[in-house]
Design a protein around this motif. Structure first.
Motif, PDB file in Angstrom:
ATOM      1  N   PRO A  88      34.942 -33.049  48.465  1.00  0.00           N
ATOM      2  CA  PRO A  88      34.623 -33.592  47.142  1.00  0.00           C
ATOM      3  C   PRO A  88      33.182 -34.104  47.093  1.00  0.00           C
ATOM      4  N   GLY A  89      32.586 -34.009  45.926  1.00  0.00           N
ATOM      5  CA  GLY A  89      31.233 -34.504  45.729  1.00  0.00           C
ATOM      6  C   GLY A  89      30.141 -33.571  46.222  1.00  0.00           C
ATOM      7  N   MET A  90      30.518 -32.392  46.652  1.00  0.00           N
ATOM      8  CA  MET A  90      29.516 -31.445  47.144  1.00  0.00           C
ATOM      9  C   MET A  90      28.689 -30.899  45.980  1.00  0.00           C
ATOM     10  N   ASP A  91      27.418 -30.674  46.223  1.00  0.00           N
ATOM     11  CA  ASP A  91      26.503 -30.132  45.221  1.00  0.00           C
ATOM     12  C   ASP A  91      26.971 -28.756  44.750  1.00  0.00           C
ATOM     13  N   ARG A  92      26.814 -28.493  43.452  1.00  0.00           N
ATOM     14  CA  ARG A  92      27.274 -27.214  42.879  1.00  0.00           C
ATOM     15  C   ARG A  92      26.604 -26.014  43.535  1.00  0.00           C
ATOM     16  N   ALA A  93      25.327 -26.139  43.872  1.00  0.00           N
ATOM     17  CA  ALA A  93      24.620 -25.030  44.514  1.00  0.00           C
ATOM     18  C   ALA A  93      25.224 -24.742  45.888  1.00  0.00           C
ATOM     19  N   THR A 118      37.598 -18.158  43.934  1.00  0.00           N
ATOM     20  CA  THR A 118      37.259 -19.253  43.034  1.00  0.00           C
ATOM     21  C   THR A 118      37.199 -20.553  43.819  1.00  0.00           C
ATOM     22  N   ALA A 119      36.259 -21.406  43.421  1.00  0.00           N
ATOM     23  CA  ALA A 119      36.148 -22.733  44.015  1.00  0.00           C
ATOM     24  C   ALA A 119      36.486 -23.801  42.981  1.00  0.00           C
ATOM     25  N   ASP A 120      36.988 -23.382  41.820  1.00  0.00           N
ATOM     26  CA  ASP A 120      37.380 -24.321  40.778  1.00  0.00           C
ATOM     27  C   ASP A 120      38.593 -25.106  41.262  1.00  0.00           C
ATOM     28  N   MET A 121      38.502 -26.433  41.235  1.00  0.00           N
ATOM     29  CA  MET A 121      39.578 -27.268  41.771  1.00  0.00           C
ATOM     30  C   MET A 121      40.894 -27.056  41.038  1.00  0.00           C
TER      31      MET A 121
END
Length: 176
Positions: A88-93, A118-121
């Motif tokens: 959690p909290g990782m930068d989008r890039a 997909t990386a969408d939670m």
């Protein structure tokens, strides 16, 4: 002599009309009827005969990538969708880079060539629910319920489509 000069000019004019294209391509490349045969080098997707084994395999490949905490894979038909969970909290890039790394790793696997990552939670959680329900024997119901929830999130609610609820209660008389 004039006739000789005229013939030389005419021949040079005609030979100038058959020059190579201006973009530097050879004259044979400009021919639209010319066919070129190319050998296929991309890996061919294998037919999925055991969805559970393929899902487990693709999950293991995804988890082997650094910063992927867990992965859930759902296989339906000959298509696989892999949802990955990152810290959690990782930068989008950085998340995009991890997702690309997972896709590259899956590309090397014959079953993962055309897998969707997909990386969408929210989608990863829904994939986990679908996977759990499929393994509990509720494949069709679980799939249908989760797809309805996903589509319900995608389809927008338009204000003009909302109709007020009809009530059959009589209006209270207002005092005069």
């Amino acid at each position: 002599m004039r006739m000789f000069v005229a013939i030389v000019l005419l021949l040079s004019l005609l030979s100038g009309c058959t020059q190579a294209p201006k973009n530097g391509a050879s004259p044979s490349a400009a021919d639209p009827n010319r066919q070129v045969k190319v050998n296929q080098t991309a890996p061919q997707k294998k037919e999925i005969t055991d969805p559970r084994a393929v899902a487990d395999r693709l999950e293991q490949i995804a988890v082997s990538i650094p910063n992927v905490e867990s992965a859930n894979c759902v296989v339906f038909g000959n298509t696989a969708v892999v949802g990955i969970n990152v810290p959690p909290g990782m930068d989008r890039a950085k998340v995009g880079t991890i997702k690309l790394s997972v896709a590259e790793a899956l590309k090397k696997d014959p079953y993962g060539v055309d897998a969707l990552v997909t990386a969408d939670m929210d989608l990863a959680g829904r994939l986990q629910n679908m996977r759990t329900q499929m393994r509990n024997g509720r494949a069709i119901n679980g799939f249908a319920e989760e797809m309805a929830a996903i589509i319900g999130r995608i389809v927008p609610q338009m204000p003009r489509d909302v109709t007020p609820p009809q009530t059959n209660q009589p209006q209270a008389a207002t005092p005069k």
